[in-house]
Design a protein around this motif. Sequence first.
Motif, PDB file in Angstrom:
ATOM      1  N   VAL A 142     -29.569  36.394   9.998  1.00 52.42           N
ATOM      2  CA  VAL A 142     -29.404  36.775   8.597  1.00 52.42           C
ATOM      3  C   VAL A 142     -30.296  37.975   8.331  1.00 52.42           C
ATOM      4  O   VAL A 142     -31.376  38.108   8.909  1.00 52.42           O
ATOM      5  N   GLY A 143     -29.807  38.867   7.487  1.00 54.78           N
ATOM      6  CA  GLY A 143     -30.583  40.039   7.099  1.00 54.78           C
ATOM      7  C   GLY A 143     -30.134  40.531   5.740  1.00 54.78           C
ATOM      8  O   GLY A 143     -29.073  40.146   5.239  1.00 54.78           O
ATOM      9  N   VAL A 144     -30.956  41.381   5.152  1.00 50.80           N
ATOM     10  CA  VAL A 144     -30.687  41.919   3.819  1.00 50.80           C
ATOM     11  C   VAL A 144     -30.565  43.438   3.934  1.00 50.80           C
ATOM     12  O   VAL A 144     -31.410  44.084   4.549  1.00 50.80           O
ATOM     13  N   GLU A 204     -29.966  38.339  20.420  1.00 51.86           N
ATOM     14  CA  GLU A 204     -30.924  39.441  20.509  1.00 51.86           C
ATOM     15  C   GLU A 204     -30.288  40.769  20.101  1.00 51.86           C
ATOM     16  O   GLU A 204     -30.898  41.569  19.387  1.00 51.86           O
ATOM     17  N   MET A 205     -29.049  41.021  20.561  1.00 55.88           N
ATOM     18  CA  MET A 205     -28.370  42.275  20.211  1.00 55.88           C
ATOM     19  C   MET A 205     -28.090  42.349  18.719  1.00 55.88           C
ATOM     20  O   MET A 205     -28.241  43.409  18.101  1.00 55.88           O
ATOM     21  N   ALA A 206     -27.672  41.238  18.130  1.00 54.87           N
ATOM     22  CA  ALA A 206     -27.358  41.229  16.692  1.00 54.87           C
ATOM     23  C   ALA A 206     -28.601  41.545  15.873  1.00 54.87           C
ATOM     24  O   ALA A 206     -28.538  42.329  14.916  1.00 54.87           O
ATOM     25  N   MET A 223     -28.917  44.789  13.433  1.00 60.29           N
ATOM     26  CA  MET A 223     -29.187  44.641  12.003  1.00 60.29           C
ATOM     27  C   MET A 223     -30.463  45.384  11.621  1.00 60.29           C
ATOM     28  O   MET A 223     -30.496  46.097  10.618  1.00 60.29           O
ATOM     29  N   GLU A 224     -31.503  45.244  12.423  1.00 58.61           N
ATOM     30  CA  GLU A 224     -32.745  45.958  12.146  1.00 58.61           C
ATOM     31  C   GLU A 224     -32.551  47.469  12.303  1.00 58.61           C
ATOM     32  O   GLU A 224     -33.119  48.257  11.540  1.00 58.61           O
ATOM     33  N   ASP A 237     -35.923  41.713   6.665  1.00 58.91           N
ATOM     34  CA  ASP A 237     -36.132  40.279   6.848  1.00 58.91           C
ATOM     35  C   ASP A 237     -35.093  39.667   7.792  1.00 58.91           C
ATOM     36  O   ASP A 237     -34.586  38.577   7.564  1.00 58.91           O
ATOM     37  N   VAL A 238     -34.761  40.392   8.855  1.00 57.48           N
ATOM     38  CA  VAL A 238     -33.786  39.899   9.832  1.00 57.48           C
ATOM     39  C   VAL A 238     -34.429  38.798  10.652  1.00 57.48           C
ATOM     40  O   VAL A 238     -35.515  38.984  11.212  1.00 57.48           O
ATOM     41  N   HIS A 239     -33.776  37.658  10.698  1.00 59.61           N
ATOM     42  CA  HIS A 239     -34.261  36.535  11.484  1.00 59.61           C
ATOM     43  C   HIS A 239     -33.088  35.621  11.846  1.00 59.61           C
ATOM     44  O   HIS A 239     -31.988  35.807  11.352  1.00 59.61           O
TER      45      HIS A 239
END
Length: 192
Positions: free
Chosen positions: A20-22, A171-173, A177-178, A184-186
Amino acid sequence: MADLESGEGKTPVIDIPEAVGVFDTFEDLQQAFYDLRMIGIHHSDISLLANEKVLKEKLGKAYWRASDLEDDPRAPRAHFVSEEATGELEGAIAGGFFFVGSYIAMAAMLTPASTLAASIAAIAIGGSPSAVIGILLARRVGKHHKDYYTNQIEHGGILLWVRLRDKEREEMAVKIMEGHSGRDVHVHSWSK
């Protein structure tokens, strides 16, 4: 299938990790979506926060922040719709209305009493207003799409969830995203 404790009891979830990320812009979100698809993540494994109306119906909150919902299993989801898909829909709506108006005009031209002047008038009367109606409806679709993302950004950002089926894609996702300014990608151990 598992259940997670939430403020209102247990919520069923799937035992598949989810990133999940914003995102603060639609452009960054869209680029992340395309790159996630390039590494083989199916579009049905990618979701966004539902619109505000659905949020209010499901959670009963008039005010919400993205950070409050990123790990909430009750947060309603929606599918990502690209800018291209929205453009195609707008074109289909406008073109469809123009086609209907033109069809009506052509049908009027085929009547035995039709003259050239009457045929031209039928085309002008039937085709143009329908095309205008189609264009107005298409613009409304585009505006709804933009309003959805604007509302998400005003509430702290656009939430993106990605269901992950293996550690390598996990790991790639996260990197993708980052890499597209996701905040806050986790990863949490469940998905909805």
